[in-house]
Each structure stands twice: as C-alpha cells, then as structure tokens.
Design a protein around this motif. Structure first.
Motif, PDB file in Angstrom:
ATOM      1  N   GLY A  44      -6.072 -11.893  -1.019  1.00 18.96           N
ATOM      2  CA  GLY A  44      -5.578 -10.746  -0.261  1.00 18.96           C
ATOM      3  C   GLY A  44      -4.183 -10.326  -0.655  1.00 18.96           C
ATOM      4  O   GLY A  44      -3.591  -9.476  -0.013  1.00 18.96           O
ATOM      5  N   ARG A  76      -2.901  -2.486   0.817  1.00 21.86           N
ATOM      6  CA  ARG A  76      -3.492  -3.679   1.436  1.00 21.86           C
ATOM      7  C   ARG A  76      -2.544  -4.148   2.533  1.00 21.86           C
ATOM      8  O   ARG A  76      -1.820  -5.117   2.371  1.00 21.86           O
ATOM      9  CB  ARG A  76      -3.696  -4.771   0.397  1.00 21.86           C
ATOM     10  CG  ARG A  76      -4.816  -4.439  -0.560  1.00 21.86           C
ATOM     11  CD  ARG A  76      -4.915  -5.501  -1.596  1.00 21.86           C
ATOM     12  NE  ARG A  76      -4.088  -5.066  -2.716  1.00 21.86           N
ATOM     13  CZ  ARG A  76      -3.933  -5.731  -3.827  1.00 21.86           C
ATOM     14  NH1 ARG A  76      -4.507  -6.885  -3.980  1.00 21.86           N
ATOM     15  NH2 ARG A  76      -3.193  -5.267  -4.800  1.00 21.86           N
ATOM     16  N   HIS A 108      -3.295  -5.285   5.627  1.00 17.36           N
ATOM     17  CA  HIS A 108      -3.769  -6.293   6.574  1.00 17.36           C
ATOM     18  C   HIS A 108      -4.595  -7.390   5.897  1.00 17.36           C
ATOM     19  O   HIS A 108      -5.733  -7.642   6.273  1.00 17.36           O
ATOM     20  CB  HIS A 108      -4.609  -5.631   7.666  1.00 17.36           C
ATOM     21  CG  HIS A 108      -3.910  -4.543   8.388  1.00 17.36           C
ATOM     22  ND1 HIS A 108      -2.905  -4.782   9.297  1.00 17.36           N
ATOM     23  CD2 HIS A 108      -4.046  -3.212   8.327  1.00 17.36           C
ATOM     24  CE1 HIS A 108      -2.467  -3.627   9.774  1.00 17.36           C
ATOM     25  NE2 HIS A 108      -3.134  -2.654   9.198  1.00 17.36           N
ATOM     26  N   PRO A 109      -4.048  -8.098   4.917  1.00 18.16           N
ATOM     27  CA  PRO A 109      -4.864  -9.100   4.226  1.00 18.16           C
ATOM     28  C   PRO A 109      -5.335 -10.232   5.133  1.00 18.16           C
ATOM     29  O   PRO A 109      -6.399 -10.794   4.918  1.00 18.16           O
ATOM     30  CB  PRO A 109      -3.946  -9.626   3.123  1.00 18.16           C
ATOM     31  CG  PRO A 109      -2.568  -9.324   3.595  1.00 18.16           C
ATOM     32  CD  PRO A 109      -2.684  -8.056   4.395  1.00 18.16           C
ATOM     33  N   LYS A 136      -6.428 -10.009   8.038  1.00 16.15           N
ATOM     34  CA  LYS A 136      -7.601  -9.541   8.773  1.00 16.15           C
ATOM     35  C   LYS A 136      -8.736  -9.184   7.817  1.00 16.15           C
ATOM     36  O   LYS A 136      -9.908  -9.353   8.140  1.00 16.15           O
ATOM     37  CB  LYS A 136      -7.238  -8.319   9.616  1.00 16.15           C
ATOM     38  CG  LYS A 136      -6.202  -8.614  10.682  1.00 16.15           C
ATOM     39  CD  LYS A 136      -5.779  -7.343  11.386  1.00 16.15           C
ATOM     40  CE  LYS A 136      -4.637  -7.620  12.358  1.00 16.15           C
ATOM     41  NZ  LYS A 136      -4.097  -6.383  12.911  1.00 16.15           N
ATOM     42  N   ALA A 137      -8.396  -8.688   6.625  1.00 13.59           N
ATOM     43  CA  ALA A 137      -9.418  -8.246   5.668  1.00 13.59           C
ATOM     44  C   ALA A 137     -10.165  -9.424   5.043  1.00 13.59           C
ATOM     45  O   ALA A 137     -11.383  -9.354   4.847  1.00 13.59           O
ATOM     46  CB  ALA A 137      -8.780  -7.399   4.562  1.00 13.59           C
ATOM     47  N   ASP A 176     -13.012 -10.732   7.193  1.00 14.53           N
ATOM     48  CA  ASP A 176     -14.114  -9.763   7.152  1.00 14.53           C
ATOM     49  C   ASP A 176     -14.908  -9.918   5.860  1.00 14.53           C
ATOM     50  O   ASP A 176     -16.140  -9.977   5.877  1.00 14.53           O
ATOM     51  CB  ASP A 176     -13.583  -8.325   7.234  1.00 14.53           C
ATOM     52  CG  ASP A 176     -13.078  -7.925   8.606  1.00 14.53           C
ATOM     53  OD1 ASP A 176     -13.363  -8.642   9.588  1.00 14.53           O
ATOM     54  OD2 ASP A 176     -12.399  -6.883   8.686  1.00 14.53           O
ATOM     55  N   ALA A 177     -14.204  -9.993   4.736  1.00 14.72           N
ATOM     56  CA  ALA A 177     -14.873 -10.107   3.437  1.00 14.72           C
ATOM     57  C   ALA A 177     -15.702 -11.386   3.344  1.00 14.72           C
ATOM     58  O   ALA A 177     -16.823 -11.378   2.820  1.00 14.72           O
ATOM     59  CB  ALA A 177     -13.843 -10.058   2.305  1.00 14.72           C
ATOM     60  N   ARG A 219     -12.311  -5.897  11.496  1.00 15.09           N
ATOM     61  CA  ARG A 219     -10.988  -5.386  11.838  1.00 15.09           C
ATOM     62  C   ARG A 219     -10.437  -4.499  10.727  1.00 15.09           C
ATOM     63  O   ARG A 219      -9.651  -3.593  10.971  1.00 15.09           O
ATOM     64  CB  ARG A 219     -10.059  -6.544  12.124  1.00 15.09           C
ATOM     65  CG  ARG A 219     -10.500  -7.274  13.409  1.00 15.09           C
ATOM     66  CD  ARG A 219      -9.912  -8.640  13.579  1.00 15.09           C
ATOM     67  NE  ARG A 219      -8.460  -8.631  13.656  1.00 15.09           N
ATOM     68  CZ  ARG A 219      -7.743  -9.729  13.796  1.00 15.09           C
ATOM     69  NH1 ARG A 219      -8.334 -10.895  13.882  1.00 15.09           N
ATOM     70  NH2 ARG A 219      -6.436  -9.672  13.837  1.00 15.09           N
ATOM     71  N   VAL A 220     -10.873  -4.752   9.465  1.00 14.87           N
ATOM     72  CA  VAL A 220     -10.431  -3.940   8.328  1.00 14.87           C
ATOM     73  C   VAL A 220     -11.623  -3.441   7.519  1.00 14.87           C
ATOM     74  O   VAL A 220     -11.663  -2.290   7.109  1.00 14.87           O
ATOM     75  CB  VAL A 220      -9.477  -4.749   7.410  1.00 14.87           C
ATOM     76  CG1 VAL A 220      -9.091  -3.951   6.180  1.00 14.87           C
ATOM     77  CG2 VAL A 220      -8.236  -5.185   8.179  1.00 14.87           C
ATOM     78  N   ILE A 221     -12.611  -4.294   7.297  1.00 12.18           N
ATOM     79  CA  ILE A 221     -13.777  -3.944   6.481  1.00 12.18           C
ATOM     80  C   ILE A 221     -15.014  -3.882   7.367  1.00 12.18           C
ATOM     81  O   ILE A 221     -15.290  -4.829   8.108  1.00 12.18           O
ATOM     82  CB  ILE A 221     -14.007  -4.986   5.362  1.00 12.18           C
ATOM     83  CG1 ILE A 221     -12.750  -5.146   4.500  1.00 12.18           C
ATOM     84  CG2 ILE A 221     -15.213  -4.589   4.513  1.00 12.18           C
ATOM     85  CD1 ILE A 221     -12.819  -6.331   3.550  1.00 12.18           C
ATOM     86  N   SER A 222     -15.744  -2.783   7.284  1.00 15.17           N
ATOM     87  CA  SER A 222     -16.989  -2.630   8.032  1.00 15.17           C
ATOM     88  C   SER A 222     -18.099  -2.201   7.093  1.00 15.17           C
ATOM     89  O   SER A 222     -17.862  -1.449   6.146  1.00 15.17           O
ATOM     90  CB  SER A 222     -16.832  -1.576   9.137  1.00 15.17           C
ATOM     91  OG  SER A 222     -15.859  -1.993  10.073  1.00 15.17           O
TER      92      SER A 222
END
Length: 101
Positions: A15, A27, A29-30, A32-33, A36-37, A55-58
């Motif tokens: 991140g 980038r 919010h690493p 949070k991302a 998600d990933a 929270r970042v990736i949907s």
C-alpha cells in the motif's frame, strides 16, 4: 501464474508510495485499502463470486474467469511502517519488512 507454476504462486500487495511514477493515482488510505484487497482476493482465489462494499475498494460479482488451480493462494504484504505491519498481523497474512519492532 498459479496454474503455470503448479500452485507455487503468491499474491504480493503493497500500500506504499515508494514509486508514484508507476501508479499515478492517489493512495490516501492504504491502511483501509489493503484489507479490502485481501478480502476480495481471498474470496476470488477460493473460486467464489465476490461482492464487497469496502472502505476503499468495492466490487460487485467479481470472479476469476477460470477456476483457481489451488484454492487459498498465499497472500504476502510488503510493509515498512509499524501501522502496516500491524494491519498485516490483523489479516494473518505473511509480511515482508526490512524493519523489526
């Protein structure tokens, strides 16, 4: 790659912002991302169709186009800072770090 390597591939995530010229997007919010990933990737590597409102990736109905060679592909996160190492520990994935705390 996992098929070609007969199940020896791993997914590496990072991140950080060490090479912004390779990824021109912000980038912000690493911490949070990355979770998600990992969640999205783990589901897809189990052969599932994944919908995830992160929270970042949907994603909606994301899936691999071929069945995974081996369910449960290993996930490794590259981390330098204490916060990202903590996030990695919470996700119970492997971590590569040049630091020790």
């Amino acid at each position: 790659m996992n098929d070609l390597s007969r199940g020896r591939a791993v997914l590496g995530l990072n991140g950080g912002l060490e090479q912004p010229e390779l990824w021109p997007h912000e980038r912000s919010h690493p911490f949070k991302a990355v979770p998600d990933a990992v969640e999205i990737s783990r589901g897809m590597f189990r052969g599932e169709t994944v919908s995830h409102a992160g929270r970042v990736i949907s994603v909606e109905r994301a899936k691999l186009s071929i069945p995974p060679f081996r369910p449960g592909l290993a996930v490794v996160i590259a981390a330098r800072g204490k916060r990202m190492i903590d996030v990695t520990g919470e996700l119970t994935v492997s971590c590569i770090s040049p630091r020790s705390f």
